[in-house]
Design a protein around this motif. Structure first.
Motif, short mmCIF file in Angstrom:
data_model
loop_
_atom_site.label_atom_id
_atom_site.label_comp_id
_atom_site.label_asym_id
_atom_site.label_seq_id
_atom_site.Cartn_x
_atom_site.Cartn_y
_atom_site.Cartn_z
N LEU A 19 44.07 57.21 41.90
CA LEU A 19 43.97 56.03 42.75
C LEU A 19 43.42 54.87 41.93
CD1 LEU A 19 42.33 57.54 45.98
CD2 LEU A 19 44.77 57.22 45.49
N SER A 20 43.98 53.70 42.14
CA SER A 20 43.46 52.51 41.49
C SER A 20 43.21 51.43 42.53
CB SER A 20 44.41 52.00 40.41
OG SER A 20 45.64 51.60 40.98
N CYS A 21 42.34 50.52 42.19
CA CYS A 21 41.97 49.44 43.11
C CYS A 21 41.68 48.20 42.27
CB CYS A 21 40.77 49.86 43.93
SG CYS A 21 40.20 48.63 45.11
N ALA A 22 42.33 47.12 42.62
CA ALA A 22 42.15 45.86 41.90
C ALA A 22 41.42 44.86 42.77
CB ALA A 22 43.51 45.31 41.49
N ALA A 23 40.41 44.24 42.20
CA ALA A 23 39.64 43.23 42.91
C ALA A 23 40.05 41.84 42.44
CB ALA A 23 38.15 43.44 42.67
N ILE A 27 34.03 38.12 40.60
CA ILE A 27 33.37 39.40 40.44
C ILE A 27 32.22 39.22 39.45
CG2 ILE A 27 33.62 41.84 39.88
CD1 ILE A 27 35.32 40.85 42.26
N PHE A 28 31.03 39.54 39.88
CA PHE A 28 29.85 39.35 39.05
C PHE A 28 29.54 40.60 38.23
CE2 PHE A 28 28.59 35.26 40.55
CZ PHE A 28 29.03 35.19 41.87
N ASN A 52 28.90 47.96 36.52
CA ASN A 52 29.58 47.15 35.51
C ASN A 52 29.32 47.71 34.11
OD1 ASN A 52 29.38 44.70 33.49
ND2 ASN A 52 30.85 44.15 35.07
N GLY A 53 28.16 48.30 33.92
CA GLY A 53 27.82 48.85 32.62
C GLY A 53 28.33 50.26 32.38
N GLY A 54 28.98 50.84 33.38
CA GLY A 54 29.58 52.16 33.20
C GLY A 54 28.76 53.34 33.70
N THR A 55 27.62 53.08 34.29
CA THR A 55 26.84 54.18 34.87
C THR A 55 27.55 54.71 36.12
OG1 THR A 55 24.78 53.24 34.05
CG2 THR A 55 24.62 54.84 35.84
N ARG A 70 36.33 52.15 35.11
CA ARG A 70 36.40 50.74 35.49
C ARG A 70 36.84 49.91 34.30
NH1 ARG A 70 31.35 47.76 38.55
NH2 ARG A 70 32.02 45.61 38.25
N ASP A 71 37.68 48.94 34.57
CA ASP A 71 38.10 47.96 33.56
C ASP A 71 37.55 46.62 34.00
OD1 ASP A 71 39.42 46.06 32.01
OD2 ASP A 71 41.23 47.28 31.84
N ASN A 72 36.47 46.19 33.37
CA ASN A 72 35.81 44.95 33.80
C ASN A 72 36.69 43.72 33.53
OD1 ASN A 72 33.48 46.27 34.67
ND2 ASN A 72 32.62 46.27 32.61
N ALA A 73 37.47 43.75 32.50
CA ALA A 73 38.33 42.61 32.19
C ALA A 73 39.40 42.41 33.27
CB ALA A 73 38.98 42.80 30.83
N LYS A 74 39.85 43.51 33.85
CA LYS A 74 40.89 43.43 34.88
C LYS A 74 40.34 43.60 36.29
CE LYS A 74 44.48 45.26 31.81
NZ LYS A 74 45.50 46.33 31.61
N ASN A 75 39.03 43.82 36.39
CA ASN A 75 38.39 44.03 37.70
C ASN A 75 39.08 45.14 38.49
OD1 ASN A 75 36.42 42.03 37.35
ND2 ASN A 75 37.80 40.43 38.08
N THR A 76 39.31 46.23 37.82
CA THR A 76 39.94 47.37 38.48
C THR A 76 39.05 48.60 38.36
OG1 THR A 76 41.15 47.98 36.48
CG2 THR A 76 42.29 46.57 38.07
N VAL A 77 39.18 49.46 39.33
CA VAL A 77 38.47 50.74 39.33
C VAL A 77 39.49 51.83 39.60
CG1 VAL A 77 37.83 50.52 41.77
CG2 VAL A 77 36.52 52.03 40.27
N VAL A 78 39.36 52.92 38.87
CA VAL A 78 40.31 54.02 38.98
C VAL A 78 39.56 55.30 39.33
CG1 VAL A 78 41.89 55.49 37.66
CG2 VAL A 78 41.97 53.00 37.38
N LEU A 79 40.15 56.07 40.20
CA LEU A 79 39.61 57.39 40.54
C LEU A 79 40.66 58.43 40.16
CD1 LEU A 79 37.18 58.87 41.87
CD2 LEU A 79 38.53 58.90 43.98
N GLN A 80 40.36 59.19 39.12
CA GLN A 80 41.24 60.28 38.72
C GLN A 80 40.75 61.55 39.41
OE1 GLN A 80 44.05 60.36 36.70
NE2 GLN A 80 44.19 62.49 37.41
#
Length: 114
Positions: A19-23, A27-28, A52-55, A70-80
């Motif tokens: 699953l992916s999600c784009a914001a 985004i701060f 944002n830091g990957g924790t 998470r890809d901060n540059a693209k503001n996306t989060v992925v759930l594998q």
């Protein structure tokens, strides 16, 4: 802020889904992105979260099977999601929390059944 999640799907037990999600919007760097799920007749529960830091933080029921990234540059989060089980069947929602406000994406159905 708006969130757009990808389509879920149906798989057999032991299968995998991503699953992916784009914001979009502002985004701060202090934001937390997460996935939640809600099965019929049950409350919505946290599945995994990432700063944002990957924790990362995972529900006990998915540890070792699911991975959030998470890809901060693209503001996306992925759930594998690997080694899926029937009890993972639910509507999955992505969320972003920043400055005390929550924004939710539309739910996407994940069904695990033989």
């Amino acid at each position: 802020v708006q969130l757009q999640a990808s389509e879920g799907g149906s798989v057999q037990p032991g299968g995998s889904l991503r699953l992916s999600c784009a914001a979009s919007g502002t985004i701060f760097s202090t934001s937390v992105m997460s996935w939640h799920r809600q099965a019929p007749g049950k409350q919505r529960d946290l599945v995994a979260a990432i700063t944002n830091g990957g924790t990362t933080n995972y529900a006990d029921s998915v540890k070792g099977r699911f991975t959030i990234s998470r890809d901060n540059a693209k503001n996306t989060v992925v759930l594998q999601m690997n080694n899926l089980k029937p009890e993972d069947t639910a509507v999955y929602f992505c969320r972003i929390t920043q400055w005390g406000r929550d924004y939710w994406g539309q739910g996407t159905q994940v069904t695990v059944s033989s």
